[in-house]
Design a protein around this motif. Structure first.
Motif, PDB file in Angstrom:
ATOM      1  N   GLU A 136       0.918  -1.046   0.072  1.00 38.66           N
ATOM      2  CA  GLU A 136      -0.075  -0.070  -0.043  1.00 38.66           C
ATOM      3  C   GLU A 136       0.652   1.073   0.062  1.00 38.66           C
ATOM      4  N   ILE A 137       0.438   2.112  -1.304  1.00 41.45           N
ATOM      5  CA  ILE A 137       1.393   3.400  -1.079  1.00 41.45           C
ATOM      6  C   ILE A 137       0.488   4.747  -0.326  1.00 41.45           C
ATOM      7  N   LEU A 138       0.481   5.317   0.080  1.00 38.57           N
ATOM      8  CA  LEU A 138      -0.543   6.631   0.493  1.00 38.57           C
ATOM      9  C   LEU A 138       0.037   7.543  -0.266  1.00 38.57           C
ATOM     10  N   THR A 139      -1.060   8.499  -0.737  1.00 40.19           N
ATOM     11  CA  THR A 139      -1.182   9.745  -1.182  1.00 40.19           C
ATOM     12  C   THR A 139      -0.373  10.695  -0.612  1.00 40.19           C
ATOM     13  N   HIS A 140       0.335  11.340  -1.421  1.00 42.84           N
ATOM     14  CA  HIS A 140       1.588  12.826  -1.541  1.00 42.84           C
ATOM     15  C   HIS A 140       0.215  13.789  -0.213  1.00 42.84           C
ATOM     16  N   THR A 170      -1.126  13.277   2.834  1.00 41.82           N
ATOM     17  CA  THR A 170      -1.884  11.987   3.603  1.00 41.82           C
ATOM     18  C   THR A 170      -1.655  12.501   5.238  1.00 41.82           C
ATOM     19  N   GLU A 214       5.356  12.248  -0.778  1.00 45.39           N
ATOM     20  CA  GLU A 214       5.303  11.138  -1.363  1.00 45.39           C
ATOM     21  C   GLU A 214       6.692  10.746  -2.221  1.00 45.39           C
TER      22      GLU A 214
END
Length: 277
Positions: free
Chosen positions: A148-152, A154, A183
């Motif tokens: 899982e990658i969090l958006t800029h 967050t 990010e």
């Protein structure tokens, strides 16, 4: 087989109630680091090292299973004796909520190298000698899905008892601070962290707020769309000059990059979850 373990762990952790503190964190007035609302991060632990006859706080960590704590590899030194304190808030007094556990087993990521911090893999698992009593002051954080990658941007929160500022004092009370995610495409720019930040890391902050000495190993707490709190990062490093250097956000080991590794080391966490449900 491992994917089945992952699915079962996520399903049973949901039933168990991960990431749902009884005391809600105060996320409305965070500008700089402030005292956390007592026991609003019930998975936050104090990793303490023995010096002489006394124990002293050295790092943070996150309770991710009834007998398992996630922390940073650089918090562990061979030969040192450690313990974990759960349910802690104010270290200057006994509040009656503290639970102390010895550590039965320490698993440091096999590719962690203290001489090459920027290579990543700054991760360790601690197996407690016995499960703590789960209550309003002690609970488990949720683990994110693999990759899982969090958006800029967050909004996430760091928590810990680290220095209030570079070479500053350590607080008695647990601190928290808002650190928006930066990010990788930004954090890896040459005027930011450049090649020192890897894709298996997550950056957060980069302005006047940052983690500092003593926060290492603690969680980057991020609220999921399901309303639960996930430990998306393990505090790894900051600038060697000052903790809160502009364009040098706090760097965390990205938990979602190591889910398979974590589960391979403690499949019995999943078994425990099933047994109690």
């Amino acid at each position: 087989m491992l994917q089945t373990f992952i699915l079962l762990l996520l399903q049973t952790a949901y039933v168990f109630g991960c990431g749902t503190p009884t005391v809600k964190p105060d996320t409305n007035r965070i500008v700089n680091g402030v005292d956390a609302r007592p026991h609003s991060w019930p998975w936050q632990i104090s990793l303490q090292v023995k010096h002489g006859s006394r124990y002293h706080h050295t790092c943070g960590g996150t309770l991710i299973g009834p007998r398992w704590v996630l922390t940073a590899g650089h918090c562990i030194w061979p030969g040192d004796v450690y313990r974990v304190v759960l349910g802690e808030h104010d270290m200057s007094q006994q509040e009656g909520t503290e639970q102390i556990r010895d550590i039965l087993r320490i698993i440091v990521h096999p590719k962690w190298d203290i001489d090459h911090v920027a290579n990543g893999n700054d991760l360790a698992l601690l197996k407690l000698d016995k499960s703590p009593i789960m209550n309003d002051s002690v609970g488990v954080a949720c683990l994110p899905e693999a990759a899982e990658i969090l958006t800029h941007g967050t909004p996430c929160y760091i928590s810990g008892w680290g220095n209030l500022y570079t070479h500053g004092p350590m607080p008695d009370k647990l601190q928290q601070a808002l650190l928006p995610v930066v990010e990788h495409s930004v954090c890896s720019r040459s005027d930011w962290w450049g090649i020192n930040v890897k894709s298996t890391m997550i950056c957060a902050g980069g302005d006047i707020v940052a983690g500092c000495n003593g926060d290492s190993g603690g969680p980057l707490n991020c609220l999921g769309q399901d309303g639960r709190w996930y430990v998306q990062g393990v505090t790894s490093f900051v600038s060697s000059r000052v903790c809160n250097e502009v364009k040098k956000p706090t760097v965390f080991t990205r938990t979602s990059a190591f889910i398979d590794c974590i589960l391979k080391n403690y499949e019995n966490v999943m078994i425990y979850y099933i047994q109690i449900n």
